[in-house]
Enzyme design. Structure first.
Site, PDB file in Angstrom:
ATOM      1  N   GLU A  81      28.511  38.310  47.958  1.00  0.00           N
ATOM      2  CA  GLU A  81      28.998  37.137  48.706  1.00  0.00           C
ATOM      3  C   GLU A  81      30.381  37.392  49.341  1.00  0.00           C
ATOM      4  O   GLU A  81      30.802  36.664  50.238  1.00  0.00           O
ATOM      5  CB  GLU A  81      29.086  35.915  47.781  1.00  0.00           C
ATOM      6  CG  GLU A  81      27.736  35.350  47.325  1.00  0.00           C
ATOM      7  CD  GLU A  81      27.038  36.199  46.281  1.00  0.00           C
ATOM      8  OE1 GLU A  81      27.717  36.872  45.487  1.00  0.00           O
ATOM      9  OE2 GLU A  81      25.782  36.232  46.289  1.00  0.00           O
TER      10      GLU A  81
ATOM     11  N   ASP B 133      39.307  37.649  38.730  1.00  0.00           N
ATOM     12  CA  ASP B 133      39.542  36.602  39.729  1.00  0.00           C
ATOM     13  C   ASP B 133      41.015  36.191  39.732  1.00  0.00           C
ATOM     14  O   ASP B 133      41.678  36.242  38.701  1.00  0.00           O
ATOM     15  CB  ASP B 133      38.653  35.390  39.395  1.00  0.00           C
ATOM     16  CG  ASP B 133      38.473  34.481  40.605  1.00  0.00           C
ATOM     17  OD1 ASP B 133      38.914  34.855  41.714  1.00  0.00           O
ATOM     18  OD2 ASP B 133      37.913  33.393  40.439  1.00  0.00           O
TER      19      ASP B 133
ATOM     20  N   ARG C 269      32.516  30.284  35.672  1.00  0.00           N
ATOM     21  CA  ARG C 269      31.224  30.581  36.318  1.00  0.00           C
ATOM     22  C   ARG C 269      30.895  32.044  36.101  1.00  0.00           C
ATOM     23  O   ARG C 269      31.795  32.870  35.940  1.00  0.00           O
ATOM     24  CB  ARG C 269      31.335  30.386  37.840  1.00  0.00           C
ATOM     25  CG  ARG C 269      31.290  28.980  38.336  1.00  0.00           C
ATOM     26  CD  ARG C 269      31.078  28.989  39.851  1.00  0.00           C
ATOM     27  NE  ARG C 269      32.228  29.475  40.576  1.00  0.00           N
ATOM     28  CZ  ARG C 269      33.273  28.724  40.951  1.00  0.00           C
ATOM     29  NH1 ARG C 269      33.299  27.446  40.639  1.00  0.00           N
ATOM     30  NH2 ARG C 269      34.281  29.246  41.618  1.00  0.00           N
ATOM     31  N   ILE C 270      29.602  32.354  36.235  1.00  0.00           N
ATOM     32  CA  ILE C 270      29.167  33.758  36.144  1.00  0.00           C
ATOM     33  C   ILE C 270      29.058  34.363  37.540  1.00  0.00           C
ATOM     34  O   ILE C 270      29.080  35.587  37.700  1.00  0.00           O
ATOM     35  CB  ILE C 270      27.854  33.839  35.337  1.00  0.00           C
ATOM     36  CG1 ILE C 270      28.157  33.525  33.869  1.00  0.00           C
ATOM     37  CG2 ILE C 270      27.216  35.216  35.438  1.00  0.00           C
ATOM     38  CD1 ILE C 270      26.967  33.502  32.963  1.00  0.00           C
TER      39      ILE C 270
ATOM     40  N   LEU D 224      35.112  56.658  27.831  1.00  0.00           N
ATOM     41  CA  LEU D 224      34.730  55.361  28.407  1.00  0.00           C
ATOM     42  C   LEU D 224      33.839  55.533  29.648  1.00  0.00           C
ATOM     43  O   LEU D 224      34.100  56.407  30.477  1.00  0.00           O
ATOM     44  CB  LEU D 224      36.021  54.636  28.816  1.00  0.00           C
ATOM     45  CG  LEU D 224      35.866  53.311  29.563  1.00  0.00           C
ATOM     46  CD1 LEU D 224      35.435  52.193  28.617  1.00  0.00           C
ATOM     47  CD2 LEU D 224      37.185  52.911  30.230  1.00  0.00           C
TER      48      LEU D 224
ATOM     49  N   HIS E 132      45.463  41.929  45.833  1.00  0.00           N
ATOM     50  CA  HIS E 132      44.462  42.951  45.496  1.00  0.00           C
ATOM     51  C   HIS E 132      45.142  44.256  45.072  1.00  0.00           C
ATOM     52  O   HIS E 132      44.686  44.925  44.147  1.00  0.00           O
ATOM     53  CB  HIS E 132      43.521  43.194  46.681  1.00  0.00           C
ATOM     54  CG  HIS E 132      42.695  41.990  47.036  1.00  0.00           C
ATOM     55  ND1 HIS E 132      42.077  41.212  46.082  1.00  0.00           N
ATOM     56  CD2 HIS E 132      42.383  41.427  48.237  1.00  0.00           C
ATOM     57  CE1 HIS E 132      41.424  40.217  46.681  1.00  0.00           C
ATOM     58  NE2 HIS E 132      41.604  40.320  47.986  1.00  0.00           N
TER      59      HIS E 132
HETATM   60  C1  FPP Z   1      38.965  38.263  43.252  1.00  0.00           C
HETATM   61  O1  FPP Z   1      40.184  37.600  43.462  1.00  0.00           O
HETATM   62  C2  FPP Z   1      39.101  39.710  43.448  1.00  0.00           C
HETATM   63  C3  FPP Z   1      38.357  40.483  44.312  1.00  0.00           C
HETATM   64  C4  FPP Z   1      37.267  39.956  45.138  1.00  0.00           C
HETATM   65  C5  FPP Z   1      38.624  41.919  44.501  1.00  0.00           C
HETATM   66  C6  FPP Z   1      38.890  42.691  43.257  1.00  0.00           C
HETATM   67  C7  FPP Z   1      39.580  43.956  43.609  1.00  0.00           C
HETATM   68  C8  FPP Z   1      40.570  44.533  42.884  1.00  0.00           C
HETATM   69  C9  FPP Z   1      41.059  43.986  41.590  1.00  0.00           C
HETATM   70  C10 FPP Z   1      41.269  45.755  43.366  1.00  0.00           C
HETATM   71  C11 FPP Z   1      40.500  47.028  43.396  1.00  0.00           C
HETATM   72  C12 FPP Z   1      39.585  47.319  42.271  1.00  0.00           C
HETATM   73  C13 FPP Z   1      38.953  48.515  42.092  1.00  0.00           C
HETATM   74  C14 FPP Z   1      38.050  48.653  40.933  1.00  0.00           C
HETATM   75  C15 FPP Z   1      39.140  49.689  42.968  1.00  0.00           C
HETATM   76  P1  FPP Z   1      40.273  36.523  44.629  1.00  0.00           P
HETATM   77  O2  FPP Z   1      40.711  37.201  45.877  1.00  0.00           O
HETATM   78  O3  FPP Z   1      38.981  35.786  44.717  1.00  0.00           O
HETATM   79  O4  FPP Z   1      41.405  35.570  44.113  1.00  0.00           O
HETATM   80  P2  FPP Z   1      41.530  33.997  44.417  1.00  0.00           P
HETATM   81  O5  FPP Z   1      40.440  33.325  43.661  1.00  0.00           O
HETATM   82  O6  FPP Z   1      42.881  33.681  43.875  1.00  0.00           O
HETATM   83  O7  FPP Z   1      41.439  33.816  45.904  1.00  0.00           O
END
Ligand code: FPP
Length: 261
Positions: A74, A27, A199-200, A138, A44
């Site tokens: 979600e 996150d 949170r989970i 892994l 991202h």
């Molecule tokens: C949450 O941060 C992150 C995501 C919903 C996407 C996770 C994706 C990646 C780390 C990149 C690609 C991964 C793979 C495995 C190919 P957020 O956007 O909710 O951050 P915020 O809470 O600051 O808004």
């Protein structure tokens, strides 16, 4: 004392400095980008770099299973441009990284309801899993369009389809667990959530029952080998009791749970 048939987790896994199975909620990508006056999606892309580093470090340290929450059921509620960006990123990443995973003996698994993704993503996911199926190092599991409640429900549906004459008493953990998405792995030893929330968020609800939960304010793109080591050090100092007392633990680490309440 009699066996408590409702008890989960029949034996206590050995506590070691390096957890066998690490599950992560990555996150903070959006906030990382916003803080730098960049569009959220840049977070991202940077988050993907962190994924590469953490996969490498886990493989190097001998973690057997790493499970990453890439897209929750979600997350479809996000702005369409962000969802579209993430989809392209997933596809591009699978295409670009698959040979490297295979060369490094990493087995890729995907969990979640992939039927909602584009055909190209579904096909690439299938191909990538097949191509890395013999990886003995892994196991990297990506949870995509995954939700813990969905997982339990789909397992229940499969269990009932396979055993149509089930009586209520037949519905036991052993009946359900082979149908859960992560039936191929032991339950996570360590859960990590970056980004400050505690949170989970509907992740691996069943499997996290006895997992040590580690929360850090570090945003995912900043989570590196040093941050991972902090989590491992914290983990190695935890006392995992699985319902027992501390005194019982000092006698054996592999006692069956039948003696504990
Ligand atoms: C949450 O941060 C992150 C995501 C919903 C996407 C996770 C994706 C990646 C780390 C990149 C690609 C991964 C793979 C495995 C190919 P957020 O956007 O909710 O951050 P915020 O809470 O600051 O808004």
């Amino acid at each position: 004392m009699s066996i408590n048939s409702n008890s989960s987790t029949l034996v206590i896994p050995k506590v070691s400095a390096v957890p066998r199975h690490v599950a992560i909620i990555m996150d903070g990508n959006g906030r990382w980008a916003t803080k730098r006056f960049m569009p959220r999606v840049a977070g991202h892309s940077q988050g993907l770099d962190a994924v590469r580093k953490i996969v490498e470090e886990c493989a190097r340290q001998g973690v057997e299973y790493l499970t990453l929450f890439a897209f929750s059921s979600e997350n479809w509620r996000r702005p369409p441009e962000e969802v579209g960006f993430l989809m392209k990123l997933f596809l591009k990443t699978m295409r670009g990284e698959i040979s490297r995973l295979s060369e490094n003996n990493i087995r890729l698994k995907m969990i979640g309801d992939l039927t909602r993704f584009d055909k190209a993503i579904q096909e690439m996911a299938e191909f990538s899993q097949e191509k890395t199926a013999n990886g003995k190092g892994l196991t990297l599991t990506i949870a995509a369009n995954y939700g813990g409640r969905w997982d339990v429900l789909q397992a229940m549906q499969k269990a009932i389809s396979a055993n149509p004459n089930l009586a209520p008493d037949d519905i036991r953990e052993e009946l359900l667990t082979p149908y859960l998405s992560m039936a191929f792995a032991p339950e996570p030893d360590l859960f990590i959530r970056t980004g400050g929330e505690q949170r989970i968020s509907n992740y691996l609800l069943w499997q996290l029952a006895y997992t040590e939960l580690y929360f850090t304010d570090t945003l995912w793109p900043d989570f590196d080998a040093t941050e991972l080591q902090k989590a491992f050090t914290w983990y190695s100092q935890r006392e995992r009791r699985f319902g027992r007392t501390s005194e019982q633990l000092t006698t054996s680490h592999t006692l069956p749970l039948s003696d504990a309440v």
